[in-house]
Scaffold this motif. Structure first.
Motif, PDB file in Angstrom:
ATOM      1  N   ALA A   1       0.824  -1.202   0.000  1.00  0.00           N
ATOM      2  CA  ALA A   1       0.000   0.000   0.000  1.00  0.00           C
ATOM      3  C   ALA A   1       0.862   1.257   0.000  1.00  0.00           C
ATOM      4  N   SER A   2       0.354   2.277  -0.660  1.00  0.00           N
ATOM      5  CA  SER A   2       1.059   3.556  -0.714  1.00  0.00           C
ATOM      6  C   SER A   2       0.017   4.659  -0.822  1.00  0.00           C
ATOM      7  N   TYR A   3       0.377   5.848  -0.381  1.00  0.00           N
ATOM      8  CA  TYR A   3      -0.564   6.950  -0.524  1.00  0.00           C
ATOM      9  C   TYR A   3      -0.193   7.803  -1.728  1.00  0.00           C
ATOM     10  N   GLY A   4      -1.159   8.604  -2.169  1.00  0.00           N
ATOM     11  CA  GLY A   4      -1.043   9.318  -3.434  1.00  0.00           C
ATOM     12  C   GLY A   4       0.244  10.088  -3.630  1.00  0.00           C
ATOM     13  N   ARG A   5       0.657  10.837  -2.627  1.00  0.00           N
ATOM     14  CA  ARG A   5       1.856  11.658  -2.790  1.00  0.00           C
ATOM     15  C   ARG A   5       3.099  10.791  -3.002  1.00  0.00           C
ATOM     16  N   ASP A   6       3.189   9.654  -2.310  1.00  0.00           N
ATOM     17  CA  ASP A   6       4.334   8.755  -2.516  1.00  0.00           C
ATOM     18  C   ASP A   6       4.328   8.166  -3.926  1.00  0.00           C
ATOM     19  N   ILE A   7       3.147   7.788  -4.396  1.00  0.00           N
ATOM     20  CA  ILE A   7       3.030   7.258  -5.754  1.00  0.00           C
ATOM     21  C   ILE A   7       3.457   8.336  -6.747  1.00  0.00           C
ATOM     22  N   ALA A   8       2.970   9.543  -6.544  1.00  0.00           N
ATOM     23  CA  ALA A   8       3.316  10.659  -7.438  1.00  0.00           C
ATOM     24  C   ALA A   8       4.816  10.916  -7.433  1.00  0.00           C
ATOM     25  N   ARG A   9       5.412  10.922  -6.256  1.00  0.00           N
ATOM     26  CA  ARG A   9       6.855  11.164  -6.157  1.00  0.00           C
ATOM     27  C   ARG A   9       7.632  10.108  -6.936  1.00  0.00           C
ATOM     28  N   GLN A  10       7.231   8.869  -6.760  1.00  0.00           N
ATOM     29  CA  GLN A  10       7.924   7.770  -7.426  1.00  0.00           C
ATOM     30  C   GLN A  10       7.812   7.887  -8.951  1.00  0.00           C
ATOM     31  N   LEU A  11       6.626   8.232  -9.441  1.00  0.00           N
ATOM     32  CA  LEU A  11       6.400   8.241 -10.884  1.00  0.00           C
ATOM     33  C   LEU A  11       6.808   9.546 -11.565  1.00  0.00           C
ATOM     34  N   THR A  12       7.031  10.596 -10.786  1.00  0.00           N
ATOM     35  CA  THR A  12       7.412  11.871 -11.395  1.00  0.00           C
ATOM     36  C   THR A  12       8.879  12.217 -11.172  1.00  0.00           C
ATOM     37  N   GLU A  13       9.597  11.407 -10.416  1.00  0.00           N
ATOM     38  CA  GLU A  13      10.974  11.782 -10.074  1.00  0.00           C
ATOM     39  C   GLU A  13      11.878  11.930 -11.289  1.00  0.00           C
ATOM     40  N   ASP A  14      11.623  11.168 -12.352  1.00  0.00           N
ATOM     41  CA  ASP A  14      12.465  11.304 -13.543  1.00  0.00           C
ATOM     42  C   ASP A  14      11.838  12.214 -14.596  1.00  0.00           C
ATOM     43  N   GLY A  15      10.596  12.645 -14.370  1.00  0.00           N
ATOM     44  CA  GLY A  15       9.928  13.524 -15.318  1.00  0.00           C
ATOM     45  C   GLY A  15       9.470  12.843 -16.588  1.00  0.00           C
TER      46      GLY A  15
END
Length: 113
Positions: free
Chosen positions: A29-43
């Motif tokens: 399980a993960s919360y939205g901000r963590d998912i966003a951070r993971q998927l946006t870190e490389d742009g």
């Protein structure tokens, strides 16, 4: 008119981002901000959080993810997302389709170089 890099990335994301979200939840399980951070870190995978939350809502409505609220020690409660068995099956189907697709694209694009 030749499309720019951002236009090309937008089109590529459109078909793959939801499966990247499901894959990111396979570890738990993960919360939205963590998912966003993971998927946006490389742009590359996601351009920003603005596209992620509507996508998470669609995945929830389609039964691919489940959510639960959890209290946070550093602010308001957080909504945590977990991949469902239907989400796991959809991701497995995507991976089986993606591998030959990726290979075909790599082969075709590589022919010009």
């Amino acid at each position: 008119m030749v499309p720019g890099e951002e236009s090309i990335l937008t089109n590529l994301r459109r078909g793959a981002l939801e499966y990247c979200v499901l894959a990111s939840l396979r570890g738990g399980a993960s919360y939205g901000r963590d998912i966003a951070r993971q998927l946006t870190e490389d742009g590359v995978l996601a351009g920003g959080e603005g596209t992620l939350y509507p996508l998470l809502a669609r995945l929830r409505k389609s039964g691919m993810v489940e959510t639960r609220w959890q209290e946070s020690t550093s602010g308001p409660p957080r909504r945590y997302y977990t991949v469902t068995p239907d989400g796991e099956r959809a991701l497995d189907v995507f991976v089986r389709a993606w591998e030959p697709f990726r290979t075909a694209v790599d082969t075709t694009v590589g022919k010009g170089t």
